[in-house]
Design a protein around this motif. Structure first.
Motif, mmCIF file in Angstrom:
data_model
loop_
_atom_site.group_PDB
_atom_site.id
_atom_site.type_symbol
_atom_site.label_atom_id
_atom_site.label_comp_id
_atom_site.label_asym_id
_atom_site.label_seq_id
_atom_site.Cartn_x
_atom_site.Cartn_y
_atom_site.Cartn_z
ATOM 1 N N LYS A 199 0.871 -1.144 -0.149
ATOM 2 C CA LYS A 199 -0.141 0.249 -0.066
ATOM 3 C C LYS A 199 0.858 1.337 0.040
ATOM 4 O O LYS A 199 2.034 1.411 0.594
ATOM 5 N N ASP A 273 -2.573 5.275 -2.161
ATOM 6 C CA ASP A 273 -3.827 4.727 -1.730
ATOM 7 C C ASP A 273 -4.206 5.722 -0.380
ATOM 8 O O ASP A 273 -5.402 5.825 -0.323
ATOM 9 N N HIS A 295 -8.729 10.284 -5.925
ATOM 10 C CA HIS A 295 -9.224 9.049 -5.175
ATOM 11 C C HIS A 295 -8.544 8.546 -3.984
ATOM 12 O O HIS A 295 -8.475 7.400 -3.719
ATOM 13 N N ASP A 338 -9.830 -3.738 1.695
ATOM 14 C CA ASP A 338 -10.001 -3.105 0.419
ATOM 15 C C ASP A 338 -11.163 -2.682 0.249
ATOM 16 O O ASP A 338 -11.237 -1.799 -0.709
ATOM 17 N N GLU A 339 -12.276 -3.383 0.724
ATOM 18 C CA GLU A 339 -13.719 -2.849 0.379
ATOM 19 C C GLU A 339 -13.852 -1.611 0.936
ATOM 20 O O GLU A 339 -14.381 -0.590 0.372
ATOM 21 N N LEU A 341 -11.516 0.364 1.795
ATOM 22 C CA LEU A 341 -10.725 1.557 1.295
ATOM 23 C C LEU A 341 -11.174 1.971 -0.084
ATOM 24 O O LEU A 341 -11.326 3.313 -0.374
ATOM 25 N N ASN A 342 -11.852 1.152 -1.128
ATOM 26 C CA ASN A 342 -12.400 1.549 -2.083
ATOM 27 C C ASN A 342 -13.504 2.496 -1.992
ATOM 28 O O ASN A 342 -13.835 3.213 -2.683
ATOM 29 N N THR A 343 -14.442 2.028 -0.927
ATOM 30 C CA THR A 343 -15.784 3.003 -0.658
ATOM 31 C C THR A 343 -14.872 4.390 -0.137
ATOM 32 O O THR A 343 -15.624 5.337 -0.676
ATOM 33 N N LYS A 345 -12.255 5.596 -1.183
ATOM 34 C CA LYS A 345 -11.971 6.272 -2.218
ATOM 35 C C LYS A 345 -12.937 7.242 -3.119
ATOM 36 O O LYS A 345 -12.534 8.060 -3.396
ATOM 37 N N GLN A 346 -13.761 6.207 -3.116
ATOM 38 C CA GLN A 346 -14.836 6.770 -4.152
ATOM 39 C C GLN A 346 -15.448 8.195 -3.412
ATOM 40 O O GLN A 346 -15.877 8.980 -4.012
#
Ligand code: GMT
Length: 375
Positions: A199, A273, A295, A338-339, A341-343, A345-346
């Motif tokens: 990361k 990240d 992001h 990761d889930e 983190l992606n939320t 990020k968006q």
């Protein structure tokens, strides 16, 4: 319109914002005249609507302190008169607002009234401007401006609390060109930075005390104990040597790259990240906004205007200044899921879109139109 922009030409947020504003205004057909002592770092485009006027400060053996403000005011007069400016927009009060006041008085003698807009950025109010040495001139020249803007509600409030301001201060938030920062990562670059899929955390600043860069190293060291990770440190300044020493002491130096001052931040942000900004104070935190546009969620302190742009639990997390334990805990929480983190990020990206250049620049144009007719 024919607009004069005065700013610091360096990597600092106020200069970056002023330059990006000038470029955006030029794209919209305005004639923009930058008046600075050096070519602004972000003024890296050719546009027939952009003009650059360098302020020269002649030296003389008598001058222990060459009178920059006098040279600046004289340059302003020259540009106002010879390029028929409609208004002057100065960024960072010291010494730009007082030089603008002087220029305004001088051109008045020729029967010309030039509106002066002063945008307050942060340390001109919260650190330097408050110093007794400068305070009377800062107060006076802010009050003499035809319009005053601040880059956050917090800075507006700080200005009213620290100075006797008799005028309305409008808040116009800083902006980001989302299309520039929401770049696809260059795979080969990411491979170099994090060869084993580590990361990537990132920090960008001028490495002054107020940024608490050692806290960045402490947070990273805590993260690194639990998660394979790399840290990119962008920028340079007086606290960098201390930071490097701490990194060696905490045995994380091999996982940190000090990249120095960078112009293509978007390329670095695209492969990163998480952004760290544990500052003692930020009126706004432009670098954090640029990170969100790329992001990246942000772990920051809750100082100054940061809670206005970094929404706790949505675009990242906030903690008290110096509370590196909590900041590390949040960083680990995001980077180990990761889930989640992606939320984030968006959500960070969605928030940055509210501050997109296309939403904010019209607010400056609207302000200008109070003083001159738009052509
Ligand atoms: O952060 C700095 O020390 C640089 C400084 C500047 O004047 O260039 O940044 C200030 O203005 C930026 C643009 O408006 C803000 O995003 C920064 O938060 C603000 N810095 C501080 O308030 C410490």
């Amino acid at each position: 319109m024919r607009i004069g922009i005065v700013c610091y030409p360096t990597f600092g947020g106020s200069g970056v914002l002023a330059t990006e504003l000038g470029k955006a205004l030029a794209d919209k057909g305005h004639h923009v005249h930058f008046i600075t002592y050096q070519q602004p770092v972000r003024l890296n485009v050719f546009n027939t609507n952009i003009f650059y006027h360098e302020v020269h400060v002649p030296t003389y053996p008598l001058f222990d302190y060459p009178p920059y403000e006098v040279a600046l005011a004289s340059s302003m007069v020259d540009v106002i008169m010879n390029h028929d400016l409609d208004l002057l927009h100065v960024h960072y009060a010291i010494p730009h607002a007082s030089a603008a006041f002087m220029a305004k008085q001088i051109v008045r003698k020729s029967g010309r009234d030039i509106p002066v807009i002063t945008t307050l950025h942060g340390t001109d109010i919260t650190l330097v401007g408050r110093d007794k040495t400068y305070e009377p001139v800062v107060t006076f020249s802010i009050n003499e401006s035809d319009a005053i803007t601040a880059v956050s509600q917090n800075l507006r409030q700080e200005t009213y609390s620290s100075f006797t301001i008799t005028k309305e201060i409008d808040v116009i938030y800083n902006f980001v060109d989302v299309s520039r920062f929401s770049k696809k990562p260059i795979d080969a670059f990411r491979k170099v930075i994090s060869p084993h899929g580590e990361k990537v955390l990132v920090h960008a600043s001028n490495f002054r005390k107020i940024k608490r860069v050692e806290d960045v190293i402490k947070i990273f060291a805590a993260v690194r104990k639990q998660i394979p990770a790399k840290l990119l440190m962008i920028g340079d300044g007086p606290e960098r040597p201390g930071c490097e020493t701490l990194a060696r002491r905490l045995k994380v130096h091999d996982d940190i790259r000090f990249l120095g001052k960078q112009e293509q931040m978007e390329e670095i942000f695209a492969v990163s990240d998480l952004f760290l900004l544990p500052s003692e104070y930020e009126s706004f935190g432009l670098a954090a906004l640029e990170a969100m546009a790329a992001h990246m969620p942000v772990i920051s302190s809750n100082a100054g205007g940061l809670p206005e742009i970094n929404i706790d639990g949505v675009t990242g997390y906030l903690a008290d200044v110096g509370d590196t334990a909590t900041m590390s805990k949040y960083a680990i929480k995001l980077l180990s899921d990761d889930e989640l983190l992606n939320t984030f990020k968006q959500q960070a990206f969605d928030n940055a879109c509210k501050y997109d250049i296309h939403n904010i620049v019209p607010q400056y144009e609207e302000l200008y139109s109070r003083f001159c007719t738009m052509e």
